[in-house]
Design a protein around this motif. Sequence first.
Motif, PDB file in Angstrom:
ATOM      1  N   ASP A 128       0.748  -1.192   0.036  1.00  0.00           N
ATOM      2  CA  ASP A 128      -0.088   0.004   0.057  1.00  0.00           C
ATOM      3  C   ASP A 128       0.816   1.330   0.056  1.00  0.00           C
ATOM      4  OD1 ASP A 128       0.986  -0.330   2.599  1.00  0.00           O
ATOM      5  OD2 ASP A 128      -0.984   0.079   3.418  1.00  0.00           O
ATOM      6  N   PHE A 129       2.200   1.109   0.368  1.00  0.00           N
ATOM      7  CA  PHE A 129       2.866   2.485   0.239  1.00  0.00           C
ATOM      8  C   PHE A 129       3.152   2.740  -0.970  1.00  0.00           C
ATOM      9  CE2 PHE A 129       5.945  -1.048   1.205  1.00  0.00           C
ATOM     10  CZ  PHE A 129       6.383  -1.297   0.299  1.00  0.00           C
ATOM     11  N   LEU A 130       2.949   1.873  -2.069  1.00  0.00           N
ATOM     12  CA  LEU A 130       2.954   2.272  -3.694  1.00  0.00           C
ATOM     13  C   LEU A 130       1.784   2.558  -3.998  1.00  0.00           C
ATOM     14  CD1 LEU A 130       5.506  -0.644  -4.680  1.00  0.00           C
ATOM     15  CD2 LEU A 130       5.959   1.735  -4.183  1.00  0.00           C
ATOM     16  N   THR A 131       0.572   2.071  -3.524  1.00  0.00           N
ATOM     17  CA  THR A 131      -0.625   2.365  -4.203  1.00  0.00           C
ATOM     18  C   THR A 131      -1.544   3.177  -3.376  1.00  0.00           C
ATOM     19  OG1 THR A 131      -1.538   0.424  -2.842  1.00  0.00           O
ATOM     20  CG2 THR A 131      -0.429  -0.012  -5.194  1.00  0.00           C
ATOM     21  N   SER A 132      -1.390   3.187  -2.054  1.00  0.00           N
ATOM     22  CA  SER A 132      -2.301   4.137  -1.221  1.00  0.00           C
ATOM     23  C   SER A 132      -1.274   5.301  -0.688  1.00  0.00           C
ATOM     24  CB  SER A 132      -3.129   3.569  -0.276  1.00  0.00           C
ATOM     25  OG  SER A 132      -3.860   2.481  -0.803  1.00  0.00           O
ATOM     26  N   THR A 133      -0.736   6.159  -1.110  1.00  0.00           N
ATOM     27  CA  THR A 133       0.079   7.009  -0.674  1.00  0.00           C
ATOM     28  C   THR A 133      -0.201   7.921   0.168  1.00  0.00           C
ATOM     29  OG1 THR A 133      -0.259   8.527  -2.550  1.00  0.00           O
ATOM     30  CG2 THR A 133       1.737   6.823  -2.803  1.00  0.00           C
ATOM     31  N   LYS A 134      -1.656   8.191   0.344  1.00  0.00           N
ATOM     32  CA  LYS A 134      -2.248   9.091   1.329  1.00  0.00           C
ATOM     33  C   LYS A 134      -2.009   8.672   2.714  1.00  0.00           C
ATOM     34  CE  LYS A 134      -6.739   7.150   1.040  1.00  0.00           C
ATOM     35  NZ  LYS A 134      -8.359   7.476   0.608  1.00  0.00           N
ATOM     36  N   ILE A 154      14.227   7.762  -1.202  1.00  0.00           N
ATOM     37  CA  ILE A 154      13.237   8.452  -0.554  1.00  0.00           C
ATOM     38  C   ILE A 154      12.690   7.212   0.582  1.00  0.00           C
ATOM     39  CG2 ILE A 154      10.648   8.722  -0.867  1.00  0.00           C
ATOM     40  CD1 ILE A 154      11.095   9.369  -3.708  1.00  0.00           C
ATOM     41  N   LYS A 155      12.898   7.934   1.841  1.00  0.00           N
ATOM     42  CA  LYS A 155      12.444   7.340   2.833  1.00  0.00           C
ATOM     43  C   LYS A 155      10.728   7.301   3.085  1.00  0.00           C
ATOM     44  CE  LYS A 155      16.085   6.705   6.282  1.00  0.00           C
ATOM     45  NZ  LYS A 155      15.898   5.432   6.428  1.00  0.00           N
ATOM     46  N   PHE A 156       9.990   6.350   3.626  1.00  0.00           N
ATOM     47  CA  PHE A 156       8.537   6.586   3.946  1.00  0.00           C
ATOM     48  C   PHE A 156       8.135   5.706   5.233  1.00  0.00           C
ATOM     49  CE2 PHE A 156       9.330   2.371   1.613  1.00  0.00           C
ATOM     50  CZ  PHE A 156       8.499   1.541   2.372  1.00  0.00           C
ATOM     51  N   SER A 157       7.130   6.166   5.646  1.00  0.00           N
ATOM     52  CA  SER A 157       6.887   5.827   6.978  1.00  0.00           C
ATOM     53  C   SER A 157       5.377   6.277   7.003  1.00  0.00           C
ATOM     54  CB  SER A 157       7.502   6.564   8.147  1.00  0.00           C
ATOM     55  OG  SER A 157       7.317   7.902   7.987  1.00  0.00           O
ATOM     56  N   PRO A 158       4.207   5.522   8.039  1.00  0.00           N
ATOM     57  CA  PRO A 158       3.117   5.589   8.310  1.00  0.00           C
ATOM     58  C   PRO A 158       2.741   7.071   8.416  1.00  0.00           C
ATOM     59  CG  PRO A 158       3.691   3.809   9.322  1.00  0.00           C
ATOM     60  CD  PRO A 158       5.032   4.335   8.856  1.00  0.00           C
ATOM     61  N   ASN A 159       1.690   7.541   7.915  1.00  0.00           N
ATOM     62  CA  ASN A 159       1.266   8.966   8.071  1.00  0.00           C
ATOM     63  C   ASN A 159       0.491   9.022   9.741  1.00  0.00           C
ATOM     64  OD1 ASN A 159      -0.283  11.309   8.340  1.00  0.00           O
ATOM     65  ND2 ASN A 159      -0.931  11.451   6.082  1.00  0.00           N
ATOM     66  N   TRP A 163      -4.341   5.993  10.055  1.00  0.00           N
ATOM     67  CA  TRP A 163      -4.103   4.630  10.859  1.00  0.00           C
ATOM     68  C   TRP A 163      -3.980   3.528  10.111  1.00  0.00           C
ATOM     69  CZ3 TRP A 163      -7.643   0.754  10.346  1.00  0.00           C
ATOM     70  CH2 TRP A 163      -8.441   1.083   9.773  1.00  0.00           C
ATOM     71  N   LYS A 164      -3.927   3.434   8.699  1.00  0.00           N
ATOM     72  CA  LYS A 164      -3.898   2.400   7.850  1.00  0.00           C
ATOM     73  C   LYS A 164      -2.334   2.136   7.526  1.00  0.00           C
ATOM     74  CE  LYS A 164      -8.324   2.189   5.922  1.00  0.00           C
ATOM     75  NZ  LYS A 164      -9.421   2.034   4.491  1.00  0.00           N
ATOM     76  N   GLY A 165      -1.536   3.073   7.597  1.00  0.00           N
ATOM     77  CA  GLY A 165      -0.031   2.657   6.911  1.00  0.00           C
ATOM     78  C   GLY A 165       0.347   1.962   8.189  1.00  0.00           C
ATOM     79  N   LYS A 166       1.203   0.881   7.573  1.00  0.00           N
ATOM     80  CA  LYS A 166       1.993  -0.036   8.555  1.00  0.00           C
ATOM     81  C   LYS A 166       3.458  -0.370   8.045  1.00  0.00           C
ATOM     82  CE  LYS A 166      -2.427  -3.020   9.064  1.00  0.00           C
ATOM     83  NZ  LYS A 166      -2.929  -4.330   8.919  1.00  0.00           N
ATOM     84  N   TYR A 167       3.883   0.328   6.967  1.00  0.00           N
ATOM     85  CA  TYR A 167       5.309  -0.052   6.731  1.00  0.00           C
ATOM     86  C   TYR A 167       6.286   1.105   6.813  1.00  0.00           C
ATOM     87  CZ  TYR A 167       2.948  -4.297   4.892  1.00  0.00           C
ATOM     88  OH  TYR A 167       2.117  -5.381   4.940  1.00  0.00           O
ATOM     89  N   VAL A 168       7.387   0.599   6.942  1.00  0.00           N
ATOM     90  CA  VAL A 168       8.642   1.862   6.866  1.00  0.00           C
ATOM     91  C   VAL A 168       9.802   0.997   5.918  1.00  0.00           C
ATOM     92  CG1 VAL A 168       8.179   2.590   9.215  1.00  0.00           C
ATOM     93  CG2 VAL A 168       9.645   0.814   8.978  1.00  0.00           C
ATOM     94  N   ASP A 169      10.592   2.224   5.475  1.00  0.00           N
ATOM     95  CA  ASP A 169      11.877   1.634   4.727  1.00  0.00           C
ATOM     96  C   ASP A 169      12.145   2.771   3.717  1.00  0.00           C
ATOM     97  OD1 ASP A 169      14.032   0.147   5.422  1.00  0.00           O
ATOM     98  OD2 ASP A 169      12.976  -1.635   5.645  1.00  0.00           O
ATOM     99  N   ASN A 170      12.565   2.177   2.479  1.00  0.00           N
ATOM    100  CA  ASN A 170      13.310   2.951   1.599  1.00  0.00           C
ATOM    101  C   ASN A 170      12.890   2.858   0.113  1.00  0.00           C
ATOM    102  OD1 ASN A 170      15.691   4.475   3.038  1.00  0.00           O
ATOM    103  ND2 ASN A 170      15.579   1.996   3.653  1.00  0.00           N
ATOM    104  N   LEU A 171      12.734   3.644  -0.647  1.00  0.00           N
ATOM    105  CA  LEU A 171      12.654   3.630  -2.135  1.00  0.00           C
ATOM    106  C   LEU A 171      13.825   4.282  -3.017  1.00  0.00           C
ATOM    107  CD1 LEU A 171       8.850   5.003  -2.426  1.00  0.00           C
ATOM    108  CD2 LEU A 171       9.504   2.746  -2.020  1.00  0.00           C
TER     109      LEU A 171
END
Length: 326
Positions: A128-134, A154-159, A163-171
């Motif tokens: 979902d960090f690729l498909t539900s970026t919000k 690019i680093k990503f982390s839950p917004n 409350w739906k974001g669950k993943y962290v790490d790098n692109l």
Amino acid sequence: MNANMEDLGNKITSKSSKSYRERLINIYALEDTLVNEYQKALNLINRETTFDTEDIQEEVFFELMKSLKSPYSFKVKTGIIPIDKDVSLNELIEDIENDKLKLPDTVYHKNSWRRESYKNKATRFNKDFLTSTKHYNYELMGVTKVYGEPCYHIKFSPNPWRWKGKYVDNLYINTRDFGMVSYNYDLDEGEKAMNVNLKFVLGIKVNSFVDSGFLIFTRNNDNTYYPKYIKQTDGSYAYISRSLSFKENNPDRSQRKQLKLAFELEYNLMETTEYVGVEYQSISPDLFNSLSFDEYILIDEVEKYDTNYWKDYNIIEATEAIKTYK
């Protein structure tokens, strides 16, 4: 039966189980169709020390069915729910006994996915960090070189507001054409990919406590990116507590066999899967339609790894854990 079940339980819980599988596959991917053609398949497993959940259930139910062998059918209930009014246990016993003959396992080529099922299969690596970026925050860390390509890191982390974001790490995204060169992901601290707790209602609790991955993509001459290497690790926990009752449909009530039992199963399962794209080439739909191959191939099963098994094939070298497996 109780003594046999206790022996089985001790054997299962005395140590953890481990096994490996290797597959070499031609994958044909068209616009709306995906087909696997297996070239070779190997299972590395010691059946004396290794159990999977299917093996355990088979052993449990085989011991159970043997004690209830009868010319009559049975009424079966789990809790208060009837499974079937007329279950023939003799047929189940025969099926399990046939399985115990250890006939060679096979893999089938005709795994063909079309249209919606193809879309689901082809995109199952998309988190979902690729498909539900919000649901995520993305931070540009700078530009770096990754596998010979200049990439945005690019680093990503839950917004925190979603409350739906669950993943962290790098692109790592190519600065020239914005193609995905690599990415990795892991569950954020305290998160689970899936969690169902019906322990006090249905006696079931399951969750996925590990969900991590590392992917590398390569660009072909047609400027299309293909997966070169994929590694995924999944860790799951399951708890099942159930009651079962069997009542024989014997016309003579005084002679009816009856059995009531409760069982409890709890386990952790860790599975790591690696995919390596050895070679890519374009084919036309006409060539695809002209292909023909056997419906299935046999799976080779061994207890010790043979380094010559893949000597005629272009694959990566086996890990040390596979080479020294006992």
